[in-house]
Design a protein around this motif. Structure first.
Motif, PDB file in Angstrom:
ATOM      1  N   GLU A 115      -9.162   0.572   0.816  1.00  0.00           N
ATOM      2  CA  GLU A 115      -8.326   0.389  -0.376  1.00  0.00           C
ATOM      3  C   GLU A 115      -7.890  -1.071  -0.346  1.00  0.00           C
ATOM      4  OE1 GLU A 115      -4.122   2.368  -2.074  1.00  0.00           O
ATOM      5  OE2 GLU A 115      -4.878   2.834  -0.072  1.00  0.00           O
TER       6      GLU A 115
ATOM      7  N   ALA B  37     -13.690   2.430  -3.834  1.00  0.00           N
ATOM      8  CA  ALA B  37     -14.140   1.905  -5.128  1.00  0.00           C
ATOM      9  C   ALA B  37     -15.305   0.932  -5.005  1.00  0.00           C
ATOM     10  CB  ALA B  37     -12.979   1.225  -5.858  1.00  0.00           C
TER      11      ALA B  37
ATOM     12  N   ARG C 183       1.697   5.567  -6.431  1.00  0.00           N
ATOM     13  CA  ARG C 183       0.365   5.406  -7.027  1.00  0.00           C
ATOM     14  C   ARG C 183       0.427   4.739  -8.394  1.00  0.00           C
ATOM     15  NH1 ARG C 183      -3.545   8.640  -9.911  1.00  0.00           N
ATOM     16  NH2 ARG C 183      -5.653   8.298  -9.086  1.00  0.00           N
ATOM     17  N   GLU C 184       1.417   5.119  -9.208  1.00  0.00           N
ATOM     18  CA  GLU C 184       1.486   4.557 -10.558  1.00  0.00           C
ATOM     19  C   GLU C 184       1.780   3.063 -10.543  1.00  0.00           C
ATOM     20  OE1 GLU C 184       5.573   6.461  -9.726  1.00  0.00           O
ATOM     21  OE2 GLU C 184       3.446   6.943  -9.380  1.00  0.00           O
TER      22      GLU C 184
ATOM     23  N   TYR D  48      -5.834  -4.280  -8.133  1.00  0.00           N
ATOM     24  CA  TYR D  48      -5.930  -3.174  -7.177  1.00  0.00           C
ATOM     25  C   TYR D  48      -7.254  -2.428  -7.317  1.00  0.00           C
ATOM     26  CZ  TYR D  48      -5.002   1.491  -5.240  1.00  0.00           C
ATOM     27  OH  TYR D  48      -5.076   2.673  -4.543  1.00  0.00           O
ATOM     28  N   SER D  49      -7.864  -2.097  -6.168  1.00  0.00           N
ATOM     29  CA  SER D  49      -9.056  -1.252  -6.119  1.00  0.00           C
ATOM     30  C   SER D  49      -8.749  -0.004  -5.304  1.00  0.00           C
ATOM     31  CB  SER D  49     -10.242  -1.997  -5.482  1.00  0.00           C
ATOM     32  OG  SER D  49     -10.624  -3.112  -6.253  1.00  0.00           O
ATOM     33  N   ARG D  50      -9.017   1.147  -5.888  1.00  0.00           N
ATOM     34  CA  ARG D  50      -8.729   2.414  -5.223  1.00  0.00           C
ATOM     35  C   ARG D  50      -9.612   2.612  -3.985  1.00  0.00           C
ATOM     36  NH1 ARG D  50      -8.000   6.635 -10.311  1.00  0.00           N
ATOM     37  NH2 ARG D  50      -7.544   5.067 -11.903  1.00  0.00           N
ATOM     38  N   LEU D  51      -9.215   3.554  -3.156  1.00  0.00           N
ATOM     39  CA  LEU D  51      -9.976   3.894  -1.957  1.00  0.00           C
ATOM     40  C   LEU D  51     -11.393   4.304  -2.349  1.00  0.00           C
ATOM     41  CD1 LEU D  51      -9.874   4.425   1.147  1.00  0.00           C
ATOM     42  CD2 LEU D  51      -9.235   6.776   0.600  1.00  0.00           C
TER      43      LEU D  51
ATOM     44  N   PHE E 210       0.812  -1.208   0.000  1.00  0.00           N
ATOM     45  CA  PHE E 210       0.000   0.000   0.000  1.00  0.00           C
ATOM     46  C   PHE E 210       0.849   1.264   0.000  1.00  0.00           C
ATOM     47  CE2 PHE E 210      -3.129  -3.086   1.550  1.00  0.00           C
ATOM     48  CZ  PHE E 210      -4.211  -2.768   0.741  1.00  0.00           C
TER      49      PHE E 210
ATOM     50  N   GLU F 276      -4.276  -2.275 -11.666  1.00  0.00           N
ATOM     51  CA  GLU F 276      -5.654  -1.975 -11.277  1.00  0.00           C
ATOM     52  C   GLU F 276      -6.591  -3.063 -11.795  1.00  0.00           C
ATOM     53  OE1 GLU F 276      -8.436   1.970 -10.780  1.00  0.00           O
ATOM     54  OE2 GLU F 276      -6.978   1.923 -12.417  1.00  0.00           O
TER      55      GLU F 276
ATOM     56  N   LYS G 297       0.670   0.977  -8.211  1.00  0.00           N
ATOM     57  CA  LYS G 297      -0.584   0.318  -7.855  1.00  0.00           C
ATOM     58  C   LYS G 297      -1.550   0.339  -9.036  1.00  0.00           C
ATOM     59  CE  LYS G 297      -1.014   2.777  -3.957  1.00  0.00           C
ATOM     60  NZ  LYS G 297      -1.513   3.221  -2.622  1.00  0.00           N
ATOM     61  N   LEU G 298      -1.635   1.457  -9.723  1.00  0.00           N
ATOM     62  CA  LEU G 298      -2.560   1.554 -10.845  1.00  0.00           C
ATOM     63  C   LEU G 298      -2.138   0.666 -12.021  1.00  0.00           C
ATOM     64  CD1 LEU G 298      -3.392   5.382 -10.888  1.00  0.00           C
ATOM     65  CD2 LEU G 298      -4.764   3.491  -9.978  1.00  0.00           C
TER      66      LEU G 298
END
Length: 365
Positions: free
Chosen positions: A102, A91, A69-70, A86-89, A65, A76, A72-73
């Motif tokens: 998250e 989502a 960010r890039e 990955y699922s964003r906060l 975590f 996605e 994790k995305l």
């Protein structure tokens, strides 16, 4: 709890070591029977999960975590037709409210289905793994933990049968080989406003069994008894929390009870007894599902009458029958597939737009 039994006020604790000895196994099975029929939740201590494997997974969970960010995305979930990644906060939603969490979804590594397989078989497939150079050892940690939980889950299949006075193999035909376990790594940040107090809304798990590792000392997990009271299930050191899913409730005709639960992110749940900030809450559930190709015609489970009589609640039987009809209308995989698409509509729009359009028209009128 039903009939002449009062609602539970605590979560029972089962000691797995008792199940490994012929002299103490009857005691374990009696405790398991009570938990299955009357509670739907229990703590499991002395489970055969290596502490070093567990601790390494917790370490890697907090680390993933913290990736940029890039990174994790790049994995996605919308990139995966298998609903992994990955699922964003914020989502996901439960009970029509946003869950303040998250998360990453991983599973037992399996190849994608063949071109002639039913569309719902896409629930099974390969993971999206993070860049190894960005988080060395992560995949190894996840796969090592799943290797520990798989034999435990298989053993429980037999123990549940024995607790219900059936042959240890009575449930074997409900599962695929190889089984795909699904693992979630979940981070619950401390809320900054009242609207973020729902970590996960009130729900029942849909699968067979869930093995939950509460990875940090936060309180907040709550289980609802038959009287409607919310019973806390705080972390117990060296334990897993095990709960019954709707699938197990359905195939047992309501004998095993799937229990409503939630995660509250109230401010006090992020403080220890000295009012020291605990930081984010981390949670690691592993879900055990059933065969996707199973249909109602293939269901045959002869539960003894004296076990069925323990329920003593016609409403429980009625609810289980309704769940059974919903889960087993067609194939298990069909209902599970539609549920995943509704929960992850971005994945549906990208990979299954026609199914998503049909599902929205049918279920969101």
């Amino acid at each position: 709890m039903t009939g002449n039994n009062p609602s539970f006020t605590t979560i029972p604790i089962l000691d797995y070591s008792l199940a490994t000895s012929p002299t103490t196994k009857p005691q374990f099975l009696a405790s398991l029977r009570h938990a299955l029929v009357h509670v739907g939740f229990f703590y499991l201590i002395n489970a055969p999960v290596a502490s070093a494997v567990r601790d390494e997974l917790i370490h890697q969970t907090t680390a993933i975590f913290d990736l940029p960010r890039e990174k994790k995305l790049a994995i996605e979930m919308v990139n995966s037709k298998h609903f992994l990644g990955y699922s964003r906060l914020g989502a996901e939603t439960t009970a029509r409210r946003t869950d303040h969490r998250e998360q990453f979804d991983f599973a037992t590594e399996l190849p994608p289905p063949g071109p002639d397989d039913p569309l719902y078989r896409n629930i099974r497939g390969p993971n999206q793994w993070p860049d190894e150079s960005a988080i060395p050892g992560f995949r190894t940690a996840v796969e090592a933990y799943l290797s520990e939980t798989q034999p435990l889950a298989e053993a429980f299949r037999g123990l549940i049968c024995e607790a219900l006075d059936m042959a240890p193999t009575a449930l074997d035909g409900f599962f695929e080989h190889p089984i795909q376990q699904k693992l979630k790594l979940i981070k619950y940040p401390a809320p900054t406003r009242a609207s973020e107090a729902q970590g996960v809304g009130a729900h029942k798990d849909s699968e067979f069994l869930t093995f939950l590792l509460q990875a940090t000392p936060h309180t907040g997990l709550e289980v609802q008894n038959k009287a409607g009271e919310w019973i806390p299930a705080p972390p117990l050191p060296e334990s897993l929390v095990v709960n019954i899913g709707r699938a197990l409730e359905a195939i047992t005709g309501g004998v095993c009870t799937a229990t409503t639960h939630r995660v509250s992110l109230a401010a006090q749940n992020f403080l220890d007894e000295h009012n020291t900030d605990l930081g984010p809450r981390f949670s690691i559930p592993v879900f055990q599902g059933m065969s996707l190709d199973l249909s109602a015609e293939e269901i045959s489970l002869a539960i003894p009458a004296h076990i069925r009589a323990l329920v003593g609640d016609e409403q429980a039987r009625s609810d289980a029958e309704a769940t059974f009809n919903r889960i087993f209308r067609g194939r298990v995989g069909e209902g599970t597939f539609v549920h995943r698409i509704m929960s992850h509509q971005d994945v549906g729009r990208r990979w299954y737009p026609e199914v998503l359009e049909w599902a929205l028209a049918k279920y969101e009128k």
